[in-house]
Design an enzyme around this catalytic site. Sequence first.
Site, PDB file in Angstrom:
ATOM      1  N   SER A  34      23.416   3.374 -15.471  1.00  0.00           N
ATOM      2  CA  SER A  34      24.226   1.921 -15.299  1.00  0.00           C
ATOM      3  C   SER A  34      24.347   1.002 -14.511  1.00  0.00           C
ATOM      4  O   SER A  34      25.844   0.665 -13.946  1.00  0.00           O
ATOM      5  CB  SER A  34      25.059   1.433 -16.433  1.00  0.00           C
TER       6      SER A  34
ATOM      7  N   LYS B 154     -21.516 -19.471  11.274  1.00  0.00           N
ATOM      8  CA  LYS B 154     -22.572 -18.608  12.674  1.00  0.00           C
ATOM      9  C   LYS B 154     -23.950 -18.447  12.148  1.00  0.00           C
ATOM     10  O   LYS B 154     -24.191 -16.896  11.581  1.00  0.00           O
ATOM     11  CB  LYS B 154     -21.609 -17.705  12.597  1.00  0.00           C
TER      12      LYS B 154
END
Lengths: 276, 631
Positions: free
Chosen positions: B527, B144
């Site tokens: 855990s 452009k």
Amino acid sequence: MKRPIPVSDETIRLRELENESIYIIREAYRKFKKPAMLWSMGKDSCALLWLVRKAFFGRTPFPVVHIDTTYKMPEMIKFRDEKAAQWGLDLVVVKNRAALKAGISPARGKLKCCTALKTHALRELLKKEKYNAVLLAIRRDEEGTRAKERCFSPRGGGFEWDFKDQPPELWDQFQTDSREGAHIRVHPLLHWTEADVWKYIRQENIPVIKLYFAKNGKRYRSLGCLPCTAPINSRAATIDDIILELETILTSERAGRAQDKAGDYAMQKLRVEGYM
Amino acid sequence: MAGNEIKIVIAGHVDHGKSTLVGRFLCDTGQMPADRKEKIEKRCKKDGKRFEFAFLLDAFEEEQDQGITIDATEIRWSFGGKRFLLIDTPGHREFSKNMVTGASKADAAIILLDAGEGIREQFRRHSHILAMLGIENIIVAVNKMDLAAYNARRFAAIKKEAGGFLARIGIPPAAVIPICALHGENLVQKSPRMPWYAGKPLAGALLDLKATRNTGLEPFRFSIQDVYKSGGKRIYAGRVESGILRKGREVEFLPSGKGTCVKTIEKWREPGIKTAKHGDCVGITLAEPLPVERGEVAVGRKQRAIVSDLVRANIFWMGDQPLTAGRGYKFRLAAQEAGCRLVSVENVIDADTFEKMDASEDAIARNNMGDVTLQLDRPLVYDEFSKVAAMGRFVLVDGERVSGGGIILGDTRAGFPGREIKDRKVFTEKSGITKEARKKRNGHPGFAIWLTGLPGSGKSTIARELEKRLFETGVQVYALDGDNIRHGINRDLGFSSADRAENIRRLSEIAGLFSDAGLAVITAFISPFESDRKKARETIGAANFIEVFVDCPLEVCEKRDPKGLYKKARRGEILNFTGVHAPYEKPVRPDITLRTDKIDAIAAVKKIIDFLERKGKTGTSGRRDPAYEKK
């Protein structure tokens, strides 16, 4: 010492295309419980069938399906039955009998006819046989919506193609899981061009229907149903002629196919519903 | 890749002119089919618009109506005796997955920039993607230029900024070219409106590109795709991913480590093949018919690949849900597949600035990228991407969908020193004191009681009560407190997933030493992952490991909230909190389950003691304390 034979650009290209296609075909066979392949007896699906036999060392380990609209050219049916017997294919022929009985025909709407006699016939077959992967020989350069396809393209339970949200596909890692009732379209020839297919047919000496070769100044560039497929003006009587012709021709391959021109975005409309 | 074709991906921000450029290239070189051109003309006339070159690519009705590109398109183009595959891609952020799909097969890239708008977000994102994919042939086209009045200064400023950015991320452009795609300026012909530009037009610059070629000198890798039985032969079908496959060659299959010779190379109707090269899909037969399966990789004897269950990678995430620690994914590389989990995110690339920054949490959102560590559920064969590209890239599948792509930076053994620890039992034998002797001295065997459950489920309370109770009955017992250990031996660890995994690993080792020493040890850690608990069981020894599931519904735990942590997590002050953001995997087969929403700590402890007595773990010391019974 023997000198290596020089390998042409064309040979290298065809070998790479062949490798890519074989990888896809083997992947489909390995990953899906019940694959099948569509065979229209056109040049592309004949090339695909050849690649399938190559992938499995001469065998064709899944059914080969022909969707018979009953409008096909007689030469195609003859070729089909001859080769199916010669190559030991598990040939499955399907027709949408209900639609035919109801009088569906190209004269009563081309898109409707394609959808009923091809798409719906395939849909019913998949439902009945529970095929969860279908191999077919579409190519990107045929038309715009196919250019945007994936090698493994999911279709929903209603056969629909969600083209706005296709799965990522990179490094030959394909979408190989499908939900219950859905299936995957497998496109091993997606990246081939029309000229590639002809060059491969020439290299491998693959039998094709004679309608592709010019007779009285006309030849079929693409084969389909008799009422909807027009031959082009051509003098290409051999494969060499056809390949030369393709280098100069400036119309697209499916220009002779009426359903592609039945209104704006005709092919998108057909394909979103599950057309090939 | 095919033949001498060069595959070029067109990248860049939305509306910077990608599709127009490709359409224009085809038109200006007479390669746009006449019937397609006619169709586009008709459509544009209907809307009273000028001819849209982009419509050749943007075939969907939705794309043409909205003037956008949704999905990538590939189109063949030839110029100057060379063949190209032009891959047009969408610029929108939400279609980035389609850009990656298109770019993943490219040898080179044209990145477009709007001369007026300059560098925008998607320019940066696409550039990072190209850098990750290893695409080093880059041309920047500043489009452009007509809207920037063909201004040389404007071009120079953009060139400097874009060139600097690309150089910083490792892909300096080979050329930066001012163009106007719409009017075909500096595409095929040089534009008279930009006489100040001395370089080649874009098409000319493309002719200078070279397709990336494998030299054949890469280490040999043959990936098994499937095994067929054909004519009494067992054929291992696969692909040469790199290097050269030779008939008669001695190969080793990884990860199994089986070795033999390649007897024949098989292809339909092609007898007597002696070699196959990179990309070839062939079959092989072996001197010894080994039970080799899909996914295994044949390598040369002195060309070992990495075999590991840890992967350090640079990843681009495309899933609807973010990539997060704790969630299970499928990892696919060549024909291999394994379950996988994100261990940690080392850094992410900031979505706005696209600079690397430290990860604040272990997650990567859609359309972002970062460096991560992945844990596979079994060792796979791979290479670093920079050494063998085909064996160094992978995808992650979330559910049924490919959701991430990554390239491998290396294995992470170095970051996990504990993984190299040798079998501890060697030490026990060396000490010369047997387990039996210790048991006799203490009056009971050594063992570990591993309490696991959601935060607030009552693990610590039970641990303290149980320790007291066992001590009173004469058991040599010690309860390991997670917080205390974090102040001491684990004070170098933080709360990233990698550090959490290492925390649990060290705790397992310590608990193992205690039980080896003949003591009873109680641990009370959340855990949350089955895999970590499984590892703890292996470290401590299954016979001495008693897994106790402290089972309490999340709502009850959250209501209790003894340390106020749930509230903080809900307010977003704590990230990756188990139960709130991170999943808790219930034990599959715990030795004991305690429903702490239904029974109190005393009853829970009694249940554990009953279990221990039944198993003879409390031994001769296990006399009942009448005072306790009365409570």
